[in-house]
Design an enzyme around this catalytic site. Sequence first.
Site, mmCIF file in Angstrom:
data_model
loop_
_atom_site.group_PDB
_atom_site.id
_atom_site.type_symbol
_atom_site.label_atom_id
_atom_site.label_comp_id
_atom_site.label_asym_id
_atom_site.label_seq_id
_atom_site.Cartn_x
_atom_site.Cartn_y
_atom_site.Cartn_z
ATOM 1 N N GLU A 131 -1.251 -8.262 5.845
ATOM 2 C CA GLU A 131 -1.023 -8.198 7.302
ATOM 3 C C GLU A 131 -2.323 -8.053 8.077
ATOM 4 O O GLU A 131 -2.337 -8.242 9.295
ATOM 5 C CB GLU A 131 -0.032 -7.071 7.641
ATOM 6 C CG GLU A 131 -0.589 -5.640 7.630
ATOM 7 C CD GLU A 131 -0.626 -4.987 6.246
ATOM 8 O OE1 GLU A 131 -0.547 -5.706 5.235
ATOM 9 O OE2 GLU A 131 -0.748 -3.741 6.195
ATOM 10 N N CYS B 51 0.830 -1.207 0.000
ATOM 11 C CA CYS B 51 0.000 0.000 0.000
ATOM 12 C C CYS B 51 0.869 1.264 0.000
ATOM 13 O O CYS B 51 1.467 1.580 -1.023
ATOM 14 C CB CYS B 51 -1.000 -0.030 1.149
ATOM 15 S SG CYS B 51 -2.361 1.121 0.877
ATOM 16 N N HIS C 237 -3.422 -5.456 1.775
ATOM 17 C CA HIS C 237 -2.812 -5.647 3.102
ATOM 18 C C HIS C 237 -2.905 -7.096 3.581
ATOM 19 O O HIS C 237 -3.834 -7.427 4.329
ATOM 20 C CB HIS C 237 -3.520 -4.762 4.124
ATOM 21 C CG HIS C 237 -3.363 -3.298 3.888
ATOM 22 N ND1 HIS C 237 -2.216 -2.611 4.216
ATOM 23 C CD2 HIS C 237 -4.204 -2.382 3.341
ATOM 24 C CE1 HIS C 237 -2.356 -1.335 3.896
ATOM 25 N NE2 HIS C 237 -3.559 -1.175 3.359
#
Lengths: 300, 207
Positions: B187, B79, B185
């Site tokens: 994560e 990102c 993302h």
Amino acid sequence: MTKGKTQRNTPKLKKGLAQMMKGGVIMDVVNADQARIAEDAGAVAVMALERVPSDIRADGGVARMSDPKMIHEIMATVSIPVMAKVRIGHFVEAQVLEAIGVDYIDESEVLTPADNKYHVTKSDFKVPFVCGATCLGEALRRIDEGACMIRTKGEAGTGNVVEAVRHMRIIKEEIAGLQELSGSAQAAGMKKFAKDERVPLALVEGVVVDGRLPVVNFAAGGIATPADAALMMQLGCDGVFVGSGIFKSSDPAVRAKAIVEAVMHYDDPNVVAKVSEGLGEAMPGQEIDELETKYAERGW
Amino acid sequence: MKIGILDIQGSVEEHFEALRKLRGVEVSLVKNLGGLEKLDGLVIPGGESTTLSKLIEKFGLGKGIQGVIKRGGVVYGTCAGAILIGKKVFGEGGVAKVDEKVKPLGLIDIDVSRNAYGRQLDSFEAEVEVFLKGGAAKVPGVFIRAPIISRIGNGVEVLADYEGEPVLVRQEVPGGGVVVAGTFHPELTEDLRVYEEIFLGYSVTRI
């Protein structure tokens, strides 16, 4: 996630934007020029509001949501997320901010509360909310209502960090207190806490397992210097809001940058020392005991 | 292998927690040149690209990030991280005007448009088709005020796309280093396959 389907405004996305702001500084701005200064200094987001808290204190009267025109101008000026404040319980101000398309809504005690019984049902909205809290129960009540980010209330507009520190310590101590219990005493303790604080047991259990709130938790209210910001970070906050502290100081651009750098290197006193040099005058501070209105007492 | 997370701001802990679950990986948080020197891989996390760009410049970290690639390591930008490692950055006005608020490091031959899907209300979750070594797979994609990779240069391989736009790309640079840019993302999900592909699939034999 439903297979193959595109979804918007999910809790993951709402909480996720706050996660992207961690380790950063969110700055109060009252016009597009200030917003540009904040972005240039490295703010992760700006909070658009009509008057900074210290001016709201000085002016008195009812403080409300800002003029949508000003919020639009700020949104058009900066490329970072734009937040804006609504009065506690004023769900129509929240509807207006959602219609404008702001990135986050702060249901804020700095504005004059519109409802003395209910906060906004934040889960009804597409735009995520941040709310202030003074203790664990209050934080969890807001999260239960749908808040996707929490901040300490501190005491806004005072330039005095003592209340933000107090609120952060209370939240930490309450979590630690529940964690220290074991076995059936812990189960009973969590149950009692959930009942006394009127929050779902599952939220309390989650906090005990994780050792922290289930959403990002920033510091706010009274932060005026790079050292104040680093202090809040060392106390375990995920980032900081700076309200009056920047644009009520003698050199906002320089101070804003210094606070951003201090938050990145909050655990390195050499950097904090260096960025603290020659910043000019901090905003004038106030003793909490001498205040006419304590904003932190608004909300429950 | 030693993987660092660039610890300036953003989803640092989330990447740390995800990478910790990978076998054979030692994860650390790095925020100075000394820390960058010891790494085989680096994640530049999601955050605000304007903030990250200013702080990378202020603390002179660009050289250290380049050093990871020069040593044959892997740099993966997610990102905001993807915005920072491309050649050119564009803003809301489209590709007509370079966004001067971010100074990209030019590590991978792509151009990136910031906030290209819109504001937070346009953030979305969707399945993303990833082309892994073992074949195509679907992984959860979380896109938050995400950028779009508006141009990919020669030698840049598309590892995943969403509705025709590349969302995960990879380039091997002369000397053996690898640069990966992703606009979503991983994560924020439990799915580790993207990390495995990026850090274990390609680099473990080399380092």
